[in-house]
Scaffold this active site. Structure first.
Site, PDB file in Angstrom:
ATOM      1  N   PRO A   1     -59.658  12.525 108.260  1.00  0.00           N
ATOM      2  CA  PRO A   1     -61.164  11.915 108.030  1.00  0.00           C
ATOM      3  C   PRO A   1     -62.235  13.110 108.038  1.00  0.00           C
ATOM      4  CG  PRO A   1     -59.889  10.458 109.523  1.00  0.00           C
ATOM      5  CD  PRO A   1     -59.374  11.781 109.460  1.00  0.00           C
TER       6      PRO A   1
ATOM      7  N   PHE B   1     -53.845  12.332 106.213  1.00  0.00           N
ATOM      8  CA  PHE B   1     -55.615  12.270 106.002  1.00  0.00           C
ATOM      9  C   PHE B   1     -56.146  12.719 107.168  1.00  0.00           C
ATOM     10  CE2 PHE B   1     -59.534   9.612 105.742  1.00  0.00           C
ATOM     11  CZ  PHE B   1     -60.099  10.468 104.882  1.00  0.00           C
TER      12      PHE B   1
ATOM     13  N   HIS C   1     -72.264  16.973  94.017  1.00  0.00           N
ATOM     14  CA  HIS C   1     -70.991  18.079  93.427  1.00  0.00           C
ATOM     15  C   HIS C   1     -69.768  17.253  93.707  1.00  0.00           C
ATOM     16  CE1 HIS C   1     -68.312  21.258  92.422  1.00  0.00           C
ATOM     17  NE2 HIS C   1     -69.197  22.009  92.070  1.00  0.00           N
TER      18      HIS C   1
END
Length: 561
Positions: free
Chosen positions: A169, A167, A82
């Protein structure tokens, strides 16, 4: 009336049940948040969780589960079929009852802000909560998925709605929205051919597919933009995948407006497209919960295709929907757990679910409730049920085709009134219990006494309004009984006549219960207004019942006897 919303977070973990359990535990720890469904998928490596309640506890539970997912899930190690971009990939809010989409959108914005403040996760708003037009559709935000997120966050135009463009991780990013009830729906194919599943998806999805010339080359307009062939289904996102766990391919879709593109429409369309490829549809599966109306729409569609009446009990309509869609082809489908309205109800101990024997035993005991009010409501339910039965017997008889359509409408109305009457069986007993609870409130101080008196008067009014409602309902049922008595299958004439007498009995029982509770209402003007209104309704019932009783007796004695 309480505002009820649903939250449907999708977590990027579908294989480790220990992690999933820790996430759902924090939801269940929030008082007022009711966990409805947990639907993990191994191949998708994704779990769809559904919980509901009033807005504040739902939002508290949402924040808690997103925080727990951040702690437990490592996106740098994630893989699955998905699309996803975060540990909590999406966290949509859905209006369920007594709340508008606009109000839900504002709650979603507040939720996004609070999640970011609590976790530091970048939050993107989509759907009805979107602040930018280009972020309305989730795939536009999630393009490239988790793997592209680090680079995308460097672009100022991709700055999150809440939080810094940093970001993370381990946790990625989360999309928060308000949306209408979306149906996550997968249709099973008797093939492992992933290409075929994807091709069917391209044909049915709303955005369609690229238009090609006779040589298979993509056609573009004068601006170089790809020309598309519109998809067959509206408000439908679709794709194809192969599920190793099942051993077959599926057409997977999100249906965003089931009132326009219902489960039956999607199912029948996929059957049609699959047949062109020599592929059979074997069944389907729903992910998460489904609204009752979506199942009723589907069941009624297939009943009509059979030429059968839709004026049947709700459970029968749901059963035909389940069997027609093959909803148990992949896994068991329990309507009590998978239909959102059923899952939200606490039906444990309800009188209407007792057997006839258990109900009459309880009725005949020394318990003060159930009593005459509940029996009056039962009379009304029986009257409505008999009217529905006569309507259905008439519908299926070829000698009554001239009233075919009106009998189906009458039967549906009777079924709806039957459901209302059944609810009143329990409402009457619960109203009595509320009254008794008010009587037991403390009365030591003047403040206590005033509070107790106010609670008693509110409870008394409730104990009057319930049977008054039953009385009004009996008059409505009589009107339906009249139609089936005079126009229905004459072999069921006695059943229609009994419907009349049951409605009449229910009306008298309800009226007596109004009268016995009226003296406890302190306001004399309100008391008299209710008495007059109840008597007026009873008189209307008596007039109509007398007319119909005479009609039935004459027909039975002279025409039949």
């Amino acid at each position: 009336m309480k505002q009820i919303i649903e939250c449907v977070p999708n977590f990027s973990e579908g294989r480790d049940m220990g992690i999933i359990k820790q996430i759902t535990d924090v939801i269940e720890a929030v008082d007022g948040a009711l966990l409805l469904d947990v639907d993990p998928g191994k191949d998708t490596n994704r779990t769809v969780v559904t919980f509901a309640g009033e807005p504040e506890p739902v939002m508290e539970a949402a924040i808690a589960c997103v925080a727990k997912a951040k702690e437990l899930i490592d996106m740098s190690k994630h893989s699955g079929a998905h699309p996803r971009m975060g540990a909590t990939d999406v966290c949509p809010l859905v209006p369920v009852s007594n709340i508008t989409m606009e109000e839900c959108a504002e709650l979603a914005k507040e939720l996004g802000k609070r999640i970011n403040e609590a976790t530091g996760i970048p939050i993107y708003l989509y759907g009805e909560a979107a602040r930018r037009e280009d972020r309305y559709n989730l795939p536009d935000i999630r393009k490239g998925e988790y793997e592209a997120l680090e680079e995308k966050l460097k672009d100022p135009d991709f700055a999150p709605d809440f939080g810094e463009p940093v970001f993370l991780p381990k946790s990625g990013a989360t999309a928060v929205s308000a949306r209408a009830f979306m149906l996550a729906y997968n249709i099973n194919l008797n093939t492992a051919d992933l290409k075929a599943a994807k091709d069917i998806a391209l044909t049915i999805r709303s955005t369609g597919r690229a238009k090609r010339d006779t040589n298979g080359k993509i056609i573009r307009d004068e601006n170089g933009k790809m020309v598309k062939v519109p998809g067959k289904l509206k408000f439908c996102q679709a794709g194809g995948w192969y599920i190793d766990e099942y051993g077959y391919a599926q057409v997977t879709m999100n249906l965003h407006r089931f009132d326009i593109t219902g489960l039956h429409t999607a199912f029948d369309t996929v059957i049609e497209e699959a047949a062109k490829k020599g592929i059979r549809v074997t069944g389907s599966e729903l992910i998460g919960l489904v609204p009752l109306q979506a199942m009723l729409d589907t069941g009624e569609h297939y009943l009509r295709k059979q030429g059968a009446s839709t004026a049947c009990p709700e459970k029968d309509i749901i059963n035909i929907a389940m069997r027609s869609l093959g909803l148990e082809d992949t896994s068991p489908f329990d309507p009590q757990k998978r239909i959102v309205e059923y899952a939200l109800k606490n039906e444990e101990g309800r009188l209407k679910h007792l057997t006839v024997n258990d109900f009459t035993d309880l009725l005949s005991s020394n318990a003060p409730a159930p009593g005459g009010g509940s029996v009056a409501a039962l009379n009304a339910a029986l009257a409505a049920g008999l009217s529905a039965m006569v309507a259905n017997l008439t519908f299926e008889n070829k000698n009554y085709t001239d009233v075919h359509e009106t009998m189906e409408i009458t039967g549906r109305e009777a079924q709806a009134l039957k459901v209302k009457a059944l609810q009143l069986i329990d409402d009457d007993t619960e109203a009595f219990d509320v009254w008794m609870q008010a009587m037991r409130l403390p009365k030591k101080t003047d403040k206590d006494k005033a509070k107790r008196d106010a609670a008693i008067q509110e409870a008394v009014l409730g104990a009057i309004n319930i049977p008054h409602g039953t009385l009004k309902l009996c008059l409505e049922i009589l009107k339906l009984a009249e139609y089936v008595l005079k126009n229905g299958n004459q072999n069921a004439l006695s059943d229609a006549a009994v419907s009349v007498k049951q409605a009449q009995a229910g009306a008298w029982g309800a009226y007596y219960n109004v009268l016995i509770n009226l003296p406890s209402l302190d306001d004399p003007e309100k008391r008299e207004n209710i008495r007059k209104a109840a008597k007026k309704t009873l008189d209307a019932v008596e007039k109509k019942a007398a007319e119909l009783t005479q009609y039935a007796e004459e027909k039975l004695i002279h025409d039949i006897g």
